[in-house]
Design an enzyme around this catalytic site. Structure first.
Site, mmCIF file in Angstrom:
data_model
loop_
_atom_site.group_PDB
_atom_site.id
_atom_site.type_symbol
_atom_site.label_atom_id
_atom_site.label_comp_id
_atom_site.label_asym_id
_atom_site.label_seq_id
_atom_site.Cartn_x
_atom_site.Cartn_y
_atom_site.Cartn_z
ATOM 1 N N SER A 559 14.805 -4.974 -3.868
ATOM 2 C CA SER A 559 15.254 -3.843 -4.665
ATOM 3 C C SER A 559 16.013 -4.309 -5.907
ATOM 4 O O SER A 559 15.509 -5.099 -6.680
ATOM 5 C CB SER A 559 16.098 -2.915 -3.789
ATOM 6 O OG SER A 559 16.310 -1.690 -4.403
ATOM 7 N N ASP A 645 6.604 4.375 -3.141
ATOM 8 C CA ASP A 645 8.020 4.101 -3.367
ATOM 9 C C ASP A 645 8.592 5.133 -4.335
ATOM 10 O O ASP A 645 8.090 5.308 -5.437
ATOM 11 C CB ASP A 645 8.184 2.696 -3.950
ATOM 12 C CG ASP A 645 9.604 2.195 -3.872
ATOM 13 O OD1 ASP A 645 10.527 3.030 -3.922
ATOM 14 O OD2 ASP A 645 9.796 0.977 -3.767
ATOM 15 N N HIS A 690 10.153 2.987 -0.221
ATOM 16 C CA HIS A 690 11.237 2.034 -0.432
ATOM 17 C C HIS A 690 12.033 1.754 0.834
ATOM 18 O O HIS A 690 12.681 0.721 0.947
ATOM 19 C CB HIS A 690 12.168 2.577 -1.513
ATOM 20 C CG HIS A 690 13.017 1.532 -2.152
ATOM 21 N ND1 HIS A 690 12.501 0.521 -2.930
ATOM 22 C CD2 HIS A 690 14.352 1.329 -2.129
ATOM 23 C CE1 HIS A 690 13.480 -0.235 -3.374
ATOM 24 N NE2 HIS A 690 14.619 0.222 -2.897
#
EC number: 3.4.21.-
Length: 727
Positions: A559, A645, A690
């Site tokens: 991330s 995501d 995500h």
């Protein structure tokens, strides 16, 4: 308050409502799933996440994340162009993946959403919400309350449960693996339980009981990926559902939680630097809420209650680190706050729990974990240094006023139970089989001197009997954003690597939260380059102290950690041989310039405002991975991206990959024959998001990549993993 405090502390540093007694109590930013609180090992099609009472501890809360998804079909040509075929010797890793997927669940550490209330335990069994009598919770004698398949979702699972005070109703938040959208179902408990209502897009939710013994559900609602509305609802013969509060400032988000004694429901309104809390009387939920303290820019605070007093964890005053203050519940304003307990400098407050006669603080200082037990009757303080191998807490929700249970873990050691007993004033650890990793591995706390002289902590793991560490492979971990600690929860594949001779290094660079609020402040906005300098210093220090060498060094990030990892690949590519990035944030400038994204305002405190501030724009250009790609040698890079995501733009990752491949091709052309082109692999996982759980396919692909790039024999990896599976 336990995990709720942990949630709050992390929420203060990154935007949207994250970690705590339940997923809804988490606060995530665009680009980070922090953590879901603890590592969950998914073995079948259900997520099983374990807690001990009516305040479960799990993962995330408001999914206030802009949707930037692209269809797998649209991306297929790009995927085919950027992906390289797997090597022929992938068989060993396929065996590993197969072994993982077929391994019985009981051989793993499973975490399950489990809530104790009254004489029952509420939890998920298969695809059903069930309950059983407390003493029968470990057998198959349970009552089915709701079948999740009625919602017609793909692989649904429960990530939070709340039981009404008198057990007339239970509310459960349900979502799927492939989406961050959630549904809250309300089940009426009777001889034949029935779903009475369901609400879409619910974030946090709590039950209270009014003066007429009617159950009232308060919940927050997400609209356009923002959590700004609070509703309250009743059921049965007197049904109603009304909006109770709306936050007008788009840079703030809202979440709810009950104080541990259930005396007050708190409405928390906050962004990265400022918070405001309102109290709803748990005995009179229809009365207007009471404001604790109007928001003051730069002042963060969190509220708990005990015996008509409010305990307030806040950064108000000097130093601007968290401290514990106290005031009477009927005089809550800031001018009445009295200092109750102060932390040492460079101390991170991880969690806080209130008991009848004690307040327990879980802290990190000098990269080590501590428990401070404060006696509320005499203001005494007992500080306990926890075992040096421990790198992370896992809090157990607990209503027993005599004991404070928790778990300790590390990246290579599964959670181990501990209990602090107030009467004895001692810490007791779980007895039984001692993990052999304690004798076969070492954990070191080191420091690296950064460019400006700042000492940066590192945590290093390696086998005890390793000889000539300079010739061992090294995997460096980095994050450095949002004031969040680098995740150091147990990961079985990390244990496998250590068993196979790898060195693991966790670099706690500025921008993270390991040394408190100032550590974060020194690595955000126009100080972001401090984090990059710290990372470079850490890797060079490791090499200088005899841990591996550049040709055997790899780097991994997830991330927002991709910002520093990607920046290092541009500035010092010679330091590492290979890099794995997962859902990486790589194009800071273009993302923060796009003010149409619903959460861009919430991210300005971390990255700056390049749209209106030329200083911020020019500074971001100095480190943004995408902006600084140039024709030069790069390490090999494996990028895992997720088609659905909602936090990191997939299109941006694809653009980064294409630009990087073009720069490498240009450099290869200029270099001439004999140049070994690095491998750039973009692995787009369809159907993921995500916060997707670690899949065996993804893990084995990443491990395969590291071994292939370093030219290492992978045979022993499978054997080590088999040893782990027998745990």
């Amino acid at each position: 308050m336990q995990q709720k405090t942990k949630l709050f502390l992390q929420a203060l540093k990154y935007s949207i409502p994250h970690l705590g007694k339940c997923m809804q109590k988490q606060h995530l930013n665009h680009y980070n799933f922090a953590d879901h609180c603890y590592n969950r090992i998914k073995l079948k099609k259900y997520h099983l996440t374990k807690c001990l009472q009516n305040k479960p501890k799990i993962s995330e809360l408001a999914r206030n994340i802009p949707s930037r998804s692209f269809s797998c079909k649209d991306l297929q040509p790009v995927k085919q162009e950027n992906e390289k075929p797997l090597p022929e010797n992938m068989d060993a890793f396929e065996k590993v993946r197969t072994k993982l997927e077929t391994q019985p669940q009981e051989e793993y550490e499973i975490i399950n959403v489990e809530v104790k209330h009254g004489g029952f335990v509420y939890y998920q069994e298969g695809c059903c919400l069930v309950r059983s009598k407390d003493e029968e919770a470990d057998n198959d004698n349970y009552e089915v309350l709701f079948n999740l398949e009625e919602l017609k979702l793909d692989q649904p699972f429960i990530d939070c449960i709340r039981v009404a005070p008198d057990e007339k109703y239970v509310a459960a938040k349900i979502r799927t693996e492939d989406s961050e959208a959630s549904t809250c179902v309300i089940i009426k408990l009777s001889d034949q339980p029935v779903m009475e209502a369901s609400f879409p897009n619910v974030s946090s939710f709590e039950w209270v009981k009014d003066e007429e013994d009617e159950d009232v559900l308060f919940y927050t609602f997400q609209r356009n990926l923002r959590c700004h509305d609070v509703y309250r609802a009743t059921f049965g013969d007197n049904k109603r559902n009304e909006r109770f509060y709306t936050e007008k400032d788009p840079s703030y988000f809202v979440f709810l939680y009950l104080t541990k004694d259930s005396r007050f429901l708190t409405i928390n309104i906050m962004n990265k630097t400022t918070s405001e809390v309102w109290l709803i009387d748990g005995l009179s939920p229809w009365d207007p809420p009471v404001l604790i303290q109007k928001r003051i820019h730069g002042v963060l605070y969190y509220v708990e209650h005990r015996d008509d007093e409010l305990y307030i964890l806040t950064n108000v005053g000097e130093p601007t680190e968290f401290k514990l203050m106290r005031t009477a519940a009927d005089t809550p304003a800031i001018m009445n706050w009295d200092l109750f307990f102060t932390m040492k400098r460079n101390t991170k407050v991880i969690d806080l729990d209130m008991f009848k006669d004690h307040c327990v603080l879980f802290l990190k200082h000098s990269n080590l974990l501590y428990v401070n037990v404060i006696g509320l009757a005499d203001d005494s303080v007992r500080s306990l240094k926890l075992p040096p191998w421990a790198c992370g807490f896992i809090m157990d929700t607990n209503s027993d006023p005599k004991n404070c249970p928790f778990q300790l873990c590390s990246p290579i050691r599964p959670p181990k139970y501990y209990t602090y007993k107030f009467a004895e004033g001692k810490l007791f650890e779980e007895t039984g089989h001692e993990d052999p990793i304690t004798k076969t591995s070492r954990v070191l706390r080191l420091e690296a001197k950064s460019k400006d002289g700042k000492l940066v902590p590192m945590t290093v793991f390696h086998k005890t009997d390793s000889e000539d560490l300079q010739k061992k492979p090294l995997l460096v971990h980095v994050y450095g954003a949002y004031g969040m600690d680098l995740k150091m929860n147990f990961r079985p594949e990390r244990r496998v690597l250590v068993d196979d001779g790898w060195i693991l290094a966790y670099c706690h660079v500025r921008g993270g939260g390991e040394l408190g609020l100032q550590w974060h402040a020194d690595g955000r906005l126009t100080k972001k380059l401090n984090g990059l300098a710290d990372l470079e210093a850490c890797i060079k220090t490791l090499h200088g102290q005899g841990f591996s060498q550049p040709s055997l060094t790899t780097l991994t990030a997830f991330s927002a950690g991709g910002v520093l990892a990607g920046a290092l690949c541009n500035s010092n590519p010679e330091l590492v041989r290979a890099v794995t990035l997962e859902a990486p944030f790589l194009d800071v400038l273009n993302t923060m310039m796009d003010t149409t994204l619903p959460l861009t305002l919430e991210e300005l405190e971390e990255w700056g405002n390049p749209s209106s501030d030329e200083k911020h724009k020019n500074y971001i250009k100095r480190y943004c991975p995408y902006q600084n790609i140039k024709p030069q040698h790069y390490p090999s890079i494996h990028i895992t991206a997720y088609e659905n995501d909602e936090r990191v733009p997939l299109k941006g990752i694809v653009s980064y990959t294409e630009k990087l491949k073009e720069a490498i091709a240009e450099h290869a052309k200029d270099t001439g024959e004999g140049y070994q082109t690095p491998n750039i692999i973009l692995d787009i996982q369809p159907g993921g998001n995500h916060v997707i759980e670690d899949s065996h396919k993804k893990i084995t692909a990443q491990i395969k990549f590291l071994y292939e790039e370093l030219g290492l024999d992978s045979t022993s990896v499978f054997e080590d993993l088999k040893k782990y599976l027998k745990f």
